[in-house]
Design an enzyme around this catalytic site. Structure first.
Site, PDB file in Angstrom:
ATOM      1  N   ASP A 143       0.816  -1.209   0.000  1.00  0.00           N
ATOM      2  CA  ASP A 143       0.000   0.000   0.000  1.00  0.00           C
ATOM      3  C   ASP A 143       0.849   1.258   0.000  1.00  0.00           C
ATOM      4  OD1 ASP A 143      -2.290  -1.383  -0.006  1.00  0.00           O
ATOM      5  OD2 ASP A 143      -2.781  -1.094   2.106  1.00  0.00           O
ATOM      6  N   LYS A 165      -4.213   3.149  -2.889  1.00  0.00           N
ATOM      7  CA  LYS A 165      -5.062   3.393  -1.733  1.00  0.00           C
ATOM      8  C   LYS A 165      -4.844   4.762  -1.138  1.00  0.00           C
ATOM      9  CE  LYS A 165      -6.846  -0.804   0.101  1.00  0.00           C
ATOM     10  NZ  LYS A 165      -7.316  -1.507   1.229  1.00  0.00           N
ATOM     11  N   MET A 278      -7.579   8.799   9.320  1.00  0.00           N
ATOM     12  CA  MET A 278      -8.132   9.288   8.047  1.00  0.00           C
ATOM     13  C   MET A 278      -8.996  10.527   8.238  1.00  0.00           C
ATOM     14  SD  MET A 278      -9.146   5.694   6.207  1.00  0.00           S
ATOM     15  CE  MET A 278      -9.579   4.745   7.650  1.00  0.00           C
TER      16      MET A 278
HETATM   17  N1  SAH Z   1      -3.803   0.133   9.276  1.00  0.00           N
HETATM   18  C1  SAH Z   1      -3.265   1.455   9.544  1.00  0.00           C
HETATM   19  C2  SAH Z   1      -4.283   2.549   9.311  1.00  0.00           C
HETATM   20  C3  SAH Z   1      -4.784   2.646   7.908  1.00  0.00           C
HETATM   21  S1  SAH Z   1      -5.895   3.995   7.705  1.00  0.00           S
HETATM   22  C4  SAH Z   1      -2.724   1.505  10.976  1.00  0.00           C
HETATM   23  O1  SAH Z   1      -2.958   0.576  11.762  1.00  0.00           O
HETATM   24  O2  SAH Z   1      -2.024   2.466  11.292  1.00  0.00           O
HETATM   25  C5  SAH Z   1      -4.813   5.275   7.188  1.00  0.00           C
HETATM   26  C6  SAH Z   1      -4.696   6.339   8.259  1.00  0.00           C
HETATM   27  O3  SAH Z   1      -3.773   5.930   9.267  1.00  0.00           O
HETATM   28  C7  SAH Z   1      -4.131   7.633   7.757  1.00  0.00           C
HETATM   29  O4  SAH Z   1      -5.130   8.428   7.150  1.00  0.00           O
HETATM   30  C8  SAH Z   1      -3.627   8.268   9.039  1.00  0.00           C
HETATM   31  O5  SAH Z   1      -4.683   8.805   9.778  1.00  0.00           O
HETATM   32  C9  SAH Z   1      -3.111   7.055   9.796  1.00  0.00           C
HETATM   33  N2  SAH Z   1      -1.650   6.853   9.648  1.00  0.00           N
HETATM   34  C10 SAH Z   1      -1.032   5.786   9.151  1.00  0.00           C
HETATM   35  N3  SAH Z   1       0.309   5.914   9.209  1.00  0.00           N
HETATM   36  C11 SAH Z   1       0.545   7.117   9.774  1.00  0.00           C
HETATM   37  C12 SAH Z   1       1.730   7.846  10.100  1.00  0.00           C
HETATM   38  N4  SAH Z   1       2.951   7.354   9.868  1.00  0.00           N
HETATM   39  N5  SAH Z   1       1.585   9.066  10.663  1.00  0.00           N
HETATM   40  C13 SAH Z   1       0.362   9.575  10.913  1.00  0.00           C
HETATM   41  N6  SAH Z   1      -0.766   8.934  10.619  1.00  0.00           N
HETATM   42  C14 SAH Z   1      -0.701   7.725  10.054  1.00  0.00           C
END
Ligand code: SAH
Length: 363
Positions: A143, A165, A278
């Site tokens: 992704d 995505k 998100m």
């Molecule tokens: N499965 C992922 C989340 C996927 S949804 C998890 O467990 O982290 C995607 C959202 O995750 C983004 O819109 C943001 O809000 C958050 N996100 C993921 N990685 C991030 C990062 N390095 N810094 C800040 N927000 C992050």
């Protein structure tokens, strides 16, 4: 004349040398390796050695033979040897060879899918199991959230397929991803489905597994450090500090249809930290909704973008002023929103990522 340090578990032999520059480092490394290597690695090596010729006769293809040995080392067999149950290990190897012959006869060979969480971006936050499987996979479906540094840790000759995505809208449809996973596994490939954070936190991992289960494809799930945990640690916010919060809730600011119609009243609880995934494009709506539901205007909120990566940035403010602050200093995606009294533990607004020590010293 230089003497390398030696870890001797014949037939396994590890020699360590710093080319004469740091003998103490060499003995430290020897100590680390001694701890890492199981005491009866010699027994395992001898057992594998005794099967070498037979495995070569049974599996002529070099790639397939390597896969056989890798799978064997990933299985319960080494543990059987280490715990002194060599007979069970021999029986298990025999069974694997029989399965192999059978599969060759029927021409069917099923691959496997690894659904792996890659964490928030810093490659040091990968789990050992994630790393092992990353090095094993033939094909990788990844992704947008998976960082470049993590991609560099994949097996160099693995096929890498980008699944895009943006937010909840995949550039490659979820249906297509599900079908690809099944098809590649049915071709006998070891397929790595690599996702940012944890695959089961807003990661649609569940949907992918449903399809695999229906198609009878074997899979493994490897949890990852979710963005909330990554942001909390790297921004210096203990999500459930006893003085501030008794619970923490992970919420998505993004519905399937793109709106942000949350049950605001239901989200407002005393002594609770809220973490919105998100939600970057919905910050104003989130602040407004929470204030309407009764949270004070001065309630702390923090945005952290690119958490755990060198480009980490954040903004600290209140529900009343955050939309304005963000307009003045826009943050990139991915960005996480944390709301709650724990945010007040961040004394300053770190514009860039501080070292974790600096960040805690500011408290
Ligand atoms: N499965 C992922 C989340 C996927 S949804 C998890 O467990 O982290 C995607 C959202 O995750 C983004 O819109 C943001 O809000 C958050 N996100 C993921 N990685 C991030 C990062 N390095 N810094 C800040 N927000 C992050």
């Amino acid at each position: 004349f230089m003497m390398p340090s030696i870890v001797d578990k014949a037939p396994v032999l590890v020699a360590i040398s710093s080319s004469g520059t740091a003998p103490v480092l060499t003995s430290k490394l020897k100590e680390m390796i001694e701890i890492m290597i199981p005491g009866s690695i010699d027994k395992l090596a001898n057992l594998l050695g005794s099967y070498r010729a037979r495995v070569k006769d049974t599996i002529a293809n070099l790639d397939q033979r390597r896969q056989f040995w890798q799978d064997l080392l990933e299985s319960e067999i080494p543990e059987m040897v280490y715990s002194g149950n060599e007979d069970a290990a021999i029986e298990a190897i025999e069974q694997r060879l029989r399965d192999r012959l059978q599969a060759a006869k029927t021409g069917r060979k099923m691959g496997e899918v690894y659904l792996v969480g890659a964490g928030p971006g810093d490659p040091d936050l990968l789990t050992l199991r994630a790393l092992r499987l990353m090095y094993k996979a033939d094909v990788v479906l990844y992704d947008r959230l998976v960082s470049d540094e993590i991609m560099q840790k994949l097996r160099p000759d693995a096929d890498k397929i980008y699944m895009g995505k943006e937010q909840a809208k995949p550039s490659v449809g979820q249906e297509t991803i599900n079908e690809m996973l099944v098809r590649l596994a049915q071709e006998g490939k070891r397929v790595l489905r690599l996702k940012g954070g944890d695959p089961f936190i807003f990661g649609r991992g569940g949907e992918e597994l449903e399809t695999l289960a229906q198609a009878g494809v074997p899979f493994q799930v490897v949890p990852g450090i979710t963005a909330a945990n990554g942001c909390a640690a790297y921004a210096g916010i203990p999500l459930t500090h006893r003085d501030h919060a008794q619970s923490v809730r992970f919420v998505t600011g993004h519905r399937k249809d793109g709106s942000v119609d949350l049950n605001w009243a239901g989200l407002v609880a005393e002594q609770e930290t809220l973490v919105f995934y998100m939600g970057l494009s919905k910050v104003a709506a989130i602040c407004h909704g929470l204030r309407q539901a009764g949270l004070p205007d001065t309630w702390p909120i923090m945005l952290v973008a690119n958490a755990s990566q060198p480009e980490q940035q954040s903004l600290v403010g209140t529900l009343a002023d955050m939309p304005e602050r963000l307009a003045a200093q826009p943050l990139p995606s991915p960005c996480l929103i944390m709301v709650g009294s724990v945010v007040s533990m961040v004394a300053h607004s770190p514009a860039a990522r501080l070292s974790q020590t600096q960040c805690w010293q500011q408290h």
